[in-house]
Design a protein around this motif. Structure first.
Motif, PDB file in Angstrom:
ATOM      1  N   PHE A  33     -11.864  -1.731   4.065  1.00  0.00           N
ATOM      2  CA  PHE A  33     -10.588  -2.278   4.706  1.00  0.00           C
ATOM      3  C   PHE A  33      -9.583  -2.342   3.405  1.00  0.00           C
ATOM      4  CE2 PHE A  33      -7.466  -5.462   5.299  1.00  0.00           C
ATOM      5  CZ  PHE A  33      -6.799  -4.905   6.456  1.00  0.00           C
ATOM      6  N   PHE A  34     -10.090  -3.088   2.218  1.00  0.00           N
ATOM      7  CA  PHE A  34      -9.147  -3.433   1.341  1.00  0.00           C
ATOM      8  C   PHE A  34      -9.042  -1.992   0.441  1.00  0.00           C
ATOM      9  CE2 PHE A  34     -10.212  -7.855   2.583  1.00  0.00           C
ATOM     10  CZ  PHE A  34      -9.087  -8.329   2.478  1.00  0.00           C
ATOM     11  N   ALA A  35     -10.271  -1.366   0.308  1.00  0.00           N
ATOM     12  CA  ALA A  35      -9.967  -0.279  -0.450  1.00  0.00           C
ATOM     13  C   ALA A  35      -9.088   0.794   0.282  1.00  0.00           C
ATOM     14  CB  ALA A  35     -11.322   0.492  -0.606  1.00  0.00           C
ATOM     15  N   PHE A  36      -8.899   0.945   1.553  1.00  0.00           N
ATOM     16  CA  PHE A  36      -8.065   1.764   2.086  1.00  0.00           C
ATOM     17  C   PHE A  36      -6.509   1.173   1.848  1.00  0.00           C
ATOM     18  CE2 PHE A  36      -5.485   2.893   5.805  1.00  0.00           C
ATOM     19  CZ  PHE A  36      -5.995   4.417   6.076  1.00  0.00           C
ATOM     20  N   LEU A  37      -6.578  -0.146   1.816  1.00  0.00           N
ATOM     21  CA  LEU A  37      -4.967  -0.749   1.784  1.00  0.00           C
ATOM     22  C   LEU A  37      -4.687  -0.502   0.268  1.00  0.00           C
ATOM     23  CD1 LEU A  37      -4.745  -4.153   3.265  1.00  0.00           C
ATOM     24  CD2 LEU A  37      -3.712  -2.185   4.086  1.00  0.00           C
ATOM     25  N   TRP A  38      -5.533  -0.525  -0.733  1.00  0.00           N
ATOM     26  CA  TRP A  38      -5.153  -0.353  -2.051  1.00  0.00           C
ATOM     27  C   TRP A  38      -4.875   1.204  -2.485  1.00  0.00           C
ATOM     28  CZ3 TRP A  38      -3.837  -2.861  -6.133  1.00  0.00           C
ATOM     29  CH2 TRP A  38      -4.001  -2.306  -7.393  1.00  0.00           C
ATOM     30  N   ALA A  39      -5.685   2.057  -1.953  1.00  0.00           N
ATOM     31  CA  ALA A  39      -5.340   3.599  -1.936  1.00  0.00           C
ATOM     32  C   ALA A  39      -3.736   3.828  -1.285  1.00  0.00           C
ATOM     33  CB  ALA A  39      -6.281   4.396  -1.156  1.00  0.00           C
ATOM     34  N   GLY A  40      -3.670   3.203  -0.140  1.00  0.00           N
ATOM     35  CA  GLY A  40      -2.294   3.438   0.438  1.00  0.00           C
ATOM     36  C   GLY A  40      -1.300   2.987  -0.584  1.00  0.00           C
ATOM     37  N   THR A  41      -1.309   2.122  -1.456  1.00  0.00           N
ATOM     38  CA  THR A  41      -0.302   1.529  -2.063  1.00  0.00           C
ATOM     39  C   THR A  41      -0.223   2.399  -3.453  1.00  0.00           C
ATOM     40  OG1 THR A  41      -1.597  -0.115  -3.181  1.00  0.00           O
ATOM     41  CG2 THR A  41      -0.666  -0.834  -1.338  1.00  0.00           C
TER      42      THR A  41
END
Length: 639
Positions: A33-41
């Motif tokens: 989840f947090f890796a997905f968010l970080w990649a999205g930013t």
């Protein structure tokens, strides 16, 4: 042209800080989840950080403002009106300047939030998600609703944006504001902190109870929404089939079951929302009473001034308004978290067919195609898997035209899909001019192969766009020439659509539904003629044409085949009997090979298939052997 006003330039300055359509290929999305968010930013982080720091500054300012106003109240209580401006005039002017100066902070924060991030952030995500989905294999889309995938792309992009903004904007504001407020209230008197800390503890308990339940139901709701959208879209996409079988009511019921599942999540969500509203209001009222009562008690004991009483009560009233907003934002945060987690399952799925890191561009000089001991099975792999293609070897010489024959399910279309690398082989190799198709880029591979299928699908665009799909850089004259060769030009000139566009500008409807089957097929043939690839695949290319039109474009098809390596698949044997060589496959293996006459003489599977079809498709009274004209200048033609 009139000059743009200053505010327009200012807006555009902030709007242009982020490119929503980066050229760089998107990286596979991580599953965490947090890796997905970080990649999205990626590409947004400096602006998110800037907005966060400005939000923190605004939070500090708003809390300090109450302290400033408390001091003003104290001055009013202890100063004669005539002396107010004499004693405190400079301070009041400075205070007014600080208050007005805060507008700059708010303006800069909102420009970054709304001009730089609000639109660009989700659009950048949609752009990258869409390109990731375009790279998925055919097998991926065979297992998914197209509408469901579209919903994931759209709603996950918004959910990622909202999750990041809530965490870095709203929660930062609340945290900084509350910490500053506690410090200020504690500065008046430590007893005033007791009601605030009591409220915080009870508020945290309420959050702990309501928010996870809202998050859980929101995840169910996001999945139910995607399913509902997928079923509705599926009905619209196949509307002709729905009407053909008079199943509008059945489709409505099918969608209703998904709607009912979605409504179940809505009711569960709204019950939690109502309970949350009641609890938060009760806590807010208790806070106001606690703060006001404590402040009055301290004032009556002479421990705090009137300003402290006013400031503390004002802060409690402000928290009353904020508490509902905070709870809603927390609920929204966990709803967005649920949506992101649901989207991750689809958007982070690894691509089944990918280019190697050292993949080269395919070059085709001769057009030889070779299948070398190819094995392939759908789904489960291993010894127990039923192979659709089993130890298959075949060499197609440059410029040779072969027909592939076999029963339904024998593996004919699978061979084509493997050549196009829609799937990777389990073992063995497929080579074009000695180059393994697995070692070249997929784009360069498919650029050298033209294909006309039985189930022709056109894009919901103009006829021009559909034909130019074969070679976008082609001129109008080349496009029209291809349409003429495919016997499509004449009917295209008579087309029109509801928006008044005619001829090559007329739109054909989703999947080309506004055209007849034969018209769609001729557009598809024109598209492949324009592409002019050295390897040509015909999968029942004329099956949708009536006999008159088929005869008219047969010569064009043979002209198209000149100088090319051709693989023709047909269930209707009369359409491929004139090929240089016929390959008969059964259960993924070659069982017979030769020309039409030699295979008939062998009296094997091909002869049985021919005997089965000769009365139904050839149109010959005696069902006798096929006659092939060798004199047609355009190539062999079935007569």
């Amino acid at each position: 042209m009139a000059a743009l006003p200053l505010e327009t330039h200012l807006f555009r300055f902030f709007e242009s800080k982020v490119d929503p359509y980066p050229e760089a290929a998107p990286q596979p999305a991580p599953r965490g989840f947090f890796a997905f968010l970080w990649a999205g930013t990626e590409g947004m982080r400096p602006y998110i950080l800037g907005m966060t720091l400005l939000t923190a500054a605004i939070g500090v300012f708003e809390a300090v403002l109450f302290a400033m106003l408390g001091h003003v109240v104290d001055w009013l209580a202890g100063t004669e009106p005539a002396q107010l401006w004499v004693d405190h005039g400079g301070t009041l002017i400075l205070l007014g300047a600080v208050i007005m100066g805060s507008t700059f902070l708010v303006a800069l924060q909102t420009m970054i939030k709304h001009q730089t991030l609000a639109g660009n952030f989700p659009m950048r995500l949609r752009w990258n998600f869409h390109r990731l989905m375009l790279g998925q294999s055919l097998a991926f889309y065979q297992d998914e609703f197209a509408g469901r995938v579209s919903a994931k792309v759209m709603q996950t992009a918004l959910a990622v944006r909202d999750t990041c903004l809530i965490m870095t904007d709203i929660l930062v504001f609340v945290t900084i504001y509350f910490v500053t407020m506690i410090i200020i209230v504690g500065g008046f008197d430590a007893w005033l902190m007791v009601p605030f800390f009591t409220w915080v503890a009870l508020y945290a308990v309420a959050l702990r109870w309501f928010v996870p339940r809202l998050a859980k139901v929101s995840r169910r709701q996001a999945d139910a929404r995607a399913l509902m959208t997928g079923r509705i879209t599926d009905a619209y996409t196949n509307i002709s089939t729905v009407k053909l079988f008079s199943h509008a009511g059945r489709e409505a019921g099918y969608a209703r079951s998904a709607m009912q599942e979605f409504m179940g999540t809505v009711h569960a969500q709204m019950r939690l929302v109502s309970g949350m509203e009641i609890v938060i209001h009760a806590l807010s009222m208790a806070l106001i009473l606690g703060i006001a009562g404590t402040a009055l008690w301290l004032w009556s004991a002479g421990q705090v001034g009137v300003g402290a009483l006013a400031a503390a009560t004002a802060m409690a009233l402000r928290l009353n308004g904020m508490s509902h907003w905070i709870m809603w934002e927390m609920a929204s945060l966990f709803e967005q978290v649920g949506t992101v987690q649901d989207g991750i399952n689809t958007l982070s799925r690894p691509h089944a067919v990918v280019d190697r890191d050292d993949a080269k561009t395919l070059t085709v000089s001769r057009g030889e195609v070779r299948f070398d001991q190819v094995c392939f099975a759908y789904g489960a792999k291993g010894a127990d898997a039923r192979r659709v293609i089993d130890d298959f070897s075949l060499t197609i010489r440059p410029g040779e035209k072969i027909g592939v024959v076999g029963r339904s399910g024998a593996g004919k279309s699978t061979l084509v899909n493997l050549l196009l690398r829609f799937h990777d082989v389990e073992s063995g190799r497929i080579l074009i001019d000695g180059q393994d198709v697995a070692s070249v880029t997929q784009n360069s591979l498919r650029e050298h192969i033209g294909m006309v299928t039985q189930d022709t699908s056109l894009l919901h665009r103009s006829v021009r766009d559909n034909i130019l799909y074969g070679r976008p850089q082609a001129s109008d004259a080349e496009m029209i020439r291809a349409a003429e060769r495919a016997e499509a030009h004449e009917f295209v000139l008579g087309l029109s659509d509801p928006k008044g566009r005619t001829g090559y500008d007329a739109h054909v409807g989703e999947r080309g539904v506004k055209l007849s089957g034969g018209q769609r097929q001729r557009i598809a043939i024109a598209r492949v003629m324009l592409k002019d690839a050295p390897i040509l695949i015909l999968d029942e290319a004329t099956s949708a044409l009536d006999s008159e039109i088929e005869a008219a474009i047969q010569a064009s098809l043979y002209r198209l085949m000149e100088g090319k390596t051709v693989i023709a698949i047909a269930h209707r044997l009369s359409t491929i009997a004139a090929m240089d060589r016929l390959v008969v496959i059964d259960e993924g293996r070659i069982v017979e090979e030769g020309d039409h006459h030699s295979l008939l003489a062998r009296d094997g599977l091909y002869a049985r298939l021919w005997a089965h079809q000769s009365g139904g498709f050839l149109g010959e009274a005696d069902g006798g052997p096929l006659k092939v004209s060798e004199t047609d200048a355009a190539g062999p033609v079935v007569v």
